[in-house]
Write a protein that holds these residues in place. Structure first.
Motif, mmCIF file in Angstrom:
data_model
loop_
_atom_site.group_PDB
_atom_site.id
_atom_site.type_symbol
_atom_site.label_atom_id
_atom_site.label_comp_id
_atom_site.label_asym_id
_atom_site.label_seq_id
_atom_site.Cartn_x
_atom_site.Cartn_y
_atom_site.Cartn_z
ATOM 1 N N ALA A 199 0.821 -1.211 0.000
ATOM 2 C CA ALA A 199 0.000 0.000 0.000
ATOM 3 C C ALA A 199 0.856 1.262 0.000
ATOM 4 C CB ALA A 199 -0.934 0.000 1.206
ATOM 5 N N ARG A 200 2.074 1.166 0.529
ATOM 6 C CA ARG A 200 2.979 2.321 0.533
ATOM 7 C C ARG A 200 3.738 2.481 -0.779
ATOM 8 N NH1 ARG A 200 5.430 1.084 6.578
ATOM 9 N NH2 ARG A 200 3.555 1.698 7.745
ATOM 10 N N GLY A 201 3.511 1.544 -1.720
ATOM 11 C CA GLY A 201 4.114 1.676 -3.044
ATOM 12 C C GLY A 201 5.402 0.925 -3.250
ATOM 13 N N SER A 232 -9.005 -7.557 -6.302
ATOM 14 C CA SER A 232 -8.529 -8.007 -7.614
ATOM 15 C C SER A 232 -7.079 -7.648 -7.900
ATOM 16 C CB SER A 232 -9.411 -7.423 -8.727
ATOM 17 O OG SER A 232 -10.747 -7.833 -8.552
ATOM 18 N N ASN A 233 -6.599 -6.523 -7.377
ATOM 19 C CA ASN A 233 -5.247 -6.084 -7.711
ATOM 20 C C ASN A 233 -4.688 -5.195 -6.607
ATOM 21 O OD1 ASN A 233 -6.254 -3.317 -8.231
ATOM 22 N ND2 ASN A 233 -7.197 -4.279 -10.038
ATOM 23 N N ARG A 234 -3.422 -4.785 -6.772
ATOM 24 C CA ARG A 234 -2.763 -4.016 -5.730
ATOM 25 C C ARG A 234 -3.349 -2.617 -5.584
ATOM 26 N NH1 ARG A 234 3.403 -3.554 -6.560
ATOM 27 N NH2 ARG A 234 3.157 -2.018 -4.898
ATOM 28 N N HIS A 235 -3.992 -2.093 -6.644
ATOM 29 C CA HIS A 235 -4.615 -0.771 -6.537
ATOM 30 C C HIS A 235 -5.820 -0.822 -5.595
ATOM 31 C CE1 HIS A 235 -1.967 0.651 -9.659
ATOM 32 N NE2 HIS A 235 -2.383 -0.297 -10.486
ATOM 33 N N GLU A 236 -6.627 -1.870 -5.728
ATOM 34 C CA GLU A 236 -7.753 -2.041 -4.803
ATOM 35 C C GLU A 236 -7.244 -2.294 -3.386
ATOM 36 O OE1 GLU A 236 -10.364 -5.093 -6.117
ATOM 37 O OE2 GLU A 236 -11.020 -4.013 -7.928
ATOM 38 N N THR A 238 -4.480 -1.144 -2.104
ATOM 39 C CA THR A 238 -4.003 0.132 -1.558
ATOM 40 C C THR A 238 -5.157 0.970 -1.044
ATOM 41 O OG1 THR A 238 -2.089 0.145 -3.042
ATOM 42 C CG2 THR A 238 -2.763 2.260 -2.102
ATOM 43 N N ARG A 239 -6.251 1.022 -1.805
ATOM 44 C CA ARG A 239 -7.427 1.777 -1.365
ATOM 45 C C ARG A 239 -8.001 1.176 -0.084
ATOM 46 N NH1 ARG A 239 -8.609 1.935 -6.998
ATOM 47 N NH2 ARG A 239 -10.094 0.219 -6.764
ATOM 48 N N TRP A 240 -8.028 -0.166 -0.020
ATOM 49 C CA TRP A 240 -8.558 -0.863 1.163
ATOM 50 C C TRP A 240 -7.714 -0.520 2.388
ATOM 51 C CZ3 TRP A 240 -7.082 -4.302 4.887
ATOM 52 C CH2 TRP A 240 -8.094 -5.027 5.541
ATOM 53 N N THR A 242 -5.671 2.076 2.804
ATOM 54 C CA THR A 242 -5.744 3.518 3.110
ATOM 55 C C THR A 242 -7.021 3.853 3.867
ATOM 56 O OG1 THR A 242 -4.458 4.027 1.111
ATOM 57 C CG2 THR A 242 -5.730 5.823 2.110
#
Length: 247
Positions: A199-201, A232-236, A238-240, A242
């Motif tokens: 989530a921190r990139g 589904s992916n790392r973008h979701e 990260t949002r979760w 955050t």
């Protein structure tokens, strides 16, 4: 003229007292300890630092790198104190605590746990304390302070690194503490750490280097996190993370 029998008795008593002092360290205290950490070099370093029984009073009676071996060694040796890493293969420190609940509850010979971890994340601290650990210190602790913490935990005290004590006070004293997150509780301690770093990139290679694990292991943890959280992916992901202020 002194009585040889009396002199021999005095010498024997002195020898016995010296042996007792040596067995209990310079202070006369003695604690049997098990080290649980998945890094062999760290276990070796800790044992070298605290395990000089004649000086420290700490006797290292066993060690383990994962949950299953930890439970087996703790059950077999019944130490007074377990130094427990939070992140372990097989379910993390919380799983060790869960499986050793009966040993902690033994009123005659309780096994007490002191978390010793590189992590200073609030959720890690609260997780192991809720699991039954008597304290939580980070791996920046000095050898002498760690030895003192071991004996304090053995005596039934609660021990925390100064900054971490605030997490515990906030979690258990606040009337508006957040409820337990059932989704987060599905994750192991290691999966939570990978989750935060993703989530921190951080890239997979960076995570592997920071956690001393392989890239394949990182990929496996990420897959498990996505599956458990139904993402589904790392973008979701990260949002979760955050939204729950885990970043």
């Amino acid at each position: 003229m002194s009585d040889p029998t009396e002199a021999n008795g005095t010498a024997a008593a002195d020898t016995t007292e010296a042996a007792a002092t040596a067995a209990g360290g310079a202070t006369g205290r003695h604690a049997r300890v098990v080290l649980v950490d998945d890094h062999r070099m760290f276990r070796t370093g800790v044992q070298a630092e605290i395990g000089r029984t004649d000086e420290t009073g700490v006797e290292v009676v066993g060690e383990a790198p994962d949950v299953d071996q930890a439970v087996a060694v703790i059950t077999e040796t019944r130490p007074e104190v377990v130094l427990l890493d939070v992140h372990l293969p097989g379910g993390g420190g919380v799983e060790v605590l869960r499986r050793c609940a009966a040993l902690m509850a033994d009123t005659e010979r309780p096994v007490r746990f002191l978390a010793l971890s590189v992590s200073d994340a609030a959720e890690d601290v609260i997780g192991v304390i809720r699991g039954g650990a008597r304290g939580y210190v980070t791996k920046t602790i000095t050898g002498s302070d760690l030895i003192d913490s071991i004996f304090r935990v053995q005596e039934g005290d609660a021990v925390f690194s100064p900054r971490l004590a605030g997490f515990v006070l906030d979690a258990f004293a606040s009337t508006d503490a957040p409820p337990v997150d059932e989704d987060l509780d599905r994750l192991t301690q290691r999966e939570r750490e990978v989750l935060r770093l993703i989530a921190r990139g951080y890239a997979y290679k960076e995570i592997a280097k920071q956690l001393f694990i392989s890239v394949k292991t990182v990929e496996s943890h990420v897959s498990a996190v996505l599956r458990k959280l139904q993402l589904s992916n790392r973008h979701e992901l990260t949002r979760w993370a955050t939204a729950r202020r885990l970043v």
